[in-house]
Scaffold this active site. Structure first.
Site, PDB file in Angstrom:
ATOM      1  N   THR A  80      26.555  40.250  58.489  1.00 17.71           N
ATOM      2  CA  THR A  80      26.451  39.358  59.641  1.00 17.71           C
ATOM      3  C   THR A  80      26.363  40.147  60.939  1.00 17.71           C
ATOM      4  O   THR A  80      26.892  41.268  61.032  1.00 17.71           O
ATOM      5  CB  THR A  80      27.673  38.420  59.694  1.00 17.71           C
ATOM      6  OG1 THR A  80      27.690  37.712  60.937  1.00 17.71           O
ATOM      7  CG2 THR A  80      28.976  39.206  59.592  1.00 17.71           C
ATOM      8  N   ASP A  81      25.752  39.538  61.956  1.00 14.49           N
ATOM      9  CA  ASP A  81      25.721  40.167  63.279  1.00 14.49           C
ATOM     10  C   ASP A  81      27.108  40.253  63.901  1.00 14.49           C
ATOM     11  O   ASP A  81      27.340  41.029  64.830  1.00 14.49           O
ATOM     12  CB  ASP A  81      24.766  39.424  64.217  1.00 14.49           C
ATOM     13  CG  ASP A  81      25.123  37.956  64.425  1.00 14.49           C
ATOM     14  OD1 ASP A  81      26.102  37.468  63.822  1.00 14.49           O
ATOM     15  OD2 ASP A  81      24.400  37.281  65.195  1.00 14.49           O
ATOM     16  N   GLU A  82      28.058  39.484  63.379  1.00 14.30           N
ATOM     17  CA  GLU A  82      29.400  39.474  63.965  1.00 14.30           C
ATOM     18  C   GLU A  82      30.149  40.784  63.772  1.00 14.30           C
ATOM     19  O   GLU A  82      31.169  41.018  64.434  1.00 14.30           O
ATOM     20  CB  GLU A  82      30.221  38.301  63.415  1.00 14.30           C
ATOM     21  CG  GLU A  82      29.680  36.945  63.846  1.00 14.30           C
ATOM     22  CD  GLU A  82      30.694  35.831  63.682  1.00 14.30           C
ATOM     23  OE1 GLU A  82      31.904  36.092  63.876  1.00 14.30           O
ATOM     24  OE2 GLU A  82      30.280  34.706  63.370  1.00 14.30           O
ATOM     25  N   TYR A 127      37.120  37.203  59.779  1.00 18.45           N
ATOM     26  CA  TYR A 127      35.888  37.098  58.982  1.00 18.45           C
ATOM     27  C   TYR A 127      34.991  38.303  59.209  1.00 18.45           C
ATOM     28  O   TYR A 127      34.564  38.977  58.259  1.00 18.45           O
ATOM     29  CB  TYR A 127      35.138  35.809  59.327  1.00 18.45           C
ATOM     30  CG  TYR A 127      33.681  35.847  58.931  1.00 18.45           C
ATOM     31  CD1 TYR A 127      33.315  35.917  57.584  1.00 18.45           C
ATOM     32  CD2 TYR A 127      32.668  35.835  59.898  1.00 18.45           C
ATOM     33  CE1 TYR A 127      31.972  35.980  57.217  1.00 18.45           C
ATOM     34  CE2 TYR A 127      31.331  35.892  59.533  1.00 18.45           C
ATOM     35  CZ  TYR A 127      30.986  35.961  58.200  1.00 18.45           C
ATOM     36  OH  TYR A 127      29.663  36.024  57.841  1.00 18.45           O
TER      37      TYR A 127
END
Length: 355
Positions: A142-144, A166
């Protein structure tokens, strides 16, 4: 090993050109991926491994469930004995690893579960895949993992600075996956995508949640001010990106999968109100918005460069207006594809919706 579908009519392992394992295949993005693979690659056996958690639905796969080159196996990636046996019996050639706990809100109150599933489960899977000598292992991240940024765009070499449980679990899992390339030259590829939207997504995430709330005559619950922006990518576009990485991605590499389309959460709510409630009045739109307490951390932006995957020939194609209209129509007909979907519509769930 629990098997569903038409297993009895399938040929022996060597009757297909490739045998592809997709984890979390009854979930959102992975179900789109499976449908595409099953329909477009009839000479590939597509094996769906999913434990059927609260956010999964086999209804996402009804169009291909009886296909000769599709097989569903219910199981848990955290069960190391089961996973090892699966690789031995199914003779897997390629792995697309989507399975994960992904709800950021829930990660704040169930962080240990996210660590167990996302980190330990990924380690179990990549270890078994390495032992089985699979040809390619694609890890969907994910980009997170980059953390937030107001101005600087992240590229694949940017440091990981996750700000929620997360994202931290996904970043940690990346490290395990990448280590198998560094130590063994095991052919892993990591992808980091922007927010994906479209049919099949459990309505705990912002777009299906807002759509479903409005379709049930309830207000959109906005965390904090709603000024946080996100980049939104339609499901079929991200599937094309994964197919591109599958065909052309280089082992040991990381690929951002992003889009320039960016919108604040508040603007998203207003646009959905306009489309669903058919009003352009600012005062009427405000009547459909409810501001609630923000998350403990809530990154303002995830700006990301995607030139690397552009170099492989991929770019997003589906315009926002087209994608969001398709998504709205799908939820009008399919909201009850999940058990107790109504529980996903609360503003800040502290328990899984199945409790």
């Amino acid at each position: 090993m629990s098997v569903a579908g038409r297993a009895e009519s399938l040929g022996p392992p060597d009757s297909f050109a490739k045998r592809v394992l997709v984890t979390g295949g009854a979930g959102f993005i992975a179900s789109h991926m499976i449908v595409s693979l099953v329909e477009d690659y009839p000479n590939y056996m597509i094996i769906n491994l999913d434990k059927l958690d609260y956010c999964a639905s086999l209804k996402n796969l009804e169009t291909i469930s009886n296909k000769q080159n599709y097989k569903f196996i219910q199981g848990d990636i955290c069960d190391s004995h089961f996973v090892k046996l699966l690789f031995e019996t199914e003779k897997i050639d390629i792995v697309l690893h989507f399975a994960a706990q992904t709800h950021v809100d829930l990660s704040f109150v169930r962080a240990f579960e996210f660590t167990y599933v996302n980190v330990y489960g990924t380690h179990v899977l990549v270890s078994a895949a390495h032992e089985a000598r699979v040809e390619k292992f694609i890890y969907v991240s994910t980009d997170e993992v980059y953390g937030g940024s107001l101005d600087k765009e992240f590229d694949e070499s940017s440091p990981k600075q996750p700000t929620n449980p997360y994202a931290s679990s996904k970043a940690a899992a990346e490290c395990f996956v990448q280590s198998y390339w560094e130590q063994y030259k095991f052919p892993v590829v990591i992808t980091r995508s922007s927010n994906v939207y479209g049919p099949h997504q459990y309505p705990e995430k912002v777009i299906p949640k807002f759509i479903s709330l409005l379709q049930h005559n309830r207000k959109c619950c906005i965390h904090g001010t709603g000024l946080q922006t996100r980049n939104f990518l339609y499901a079929t576009d991200v599937v094309e990106a994964f197919l591109t990485v599958l065909k052309k991605g280089k082992p040991g590499e990381i690929y951002n999968i992003g889009t320039n389309f960016e919108m604040s959460v508040l603007q998203l709510a207003k646009e959905l109100i306009q489309l669903i409630k058919e009003t352009n009045s600012e005062s009427e739109m405000e009547n459909w918005v409810d501001y609630v307490d923000d998350r403990p951390t809530n990154d303002m932006r995830y700006p990301m460069k995607s030139e690397k995957i552009h170099g492989l020939g991929w770019r997003p194609k589906v315009p926002w207006k087209e994608g969001i209209k398709k998504t709205i129509e799908w939820y009008r007909e399919n909201f009850h594809n999940w058990k107790n979907a109504e529980k996903a519509l609360e503003p800040f769930p502290v328990q899984p919706p199945f409790v």
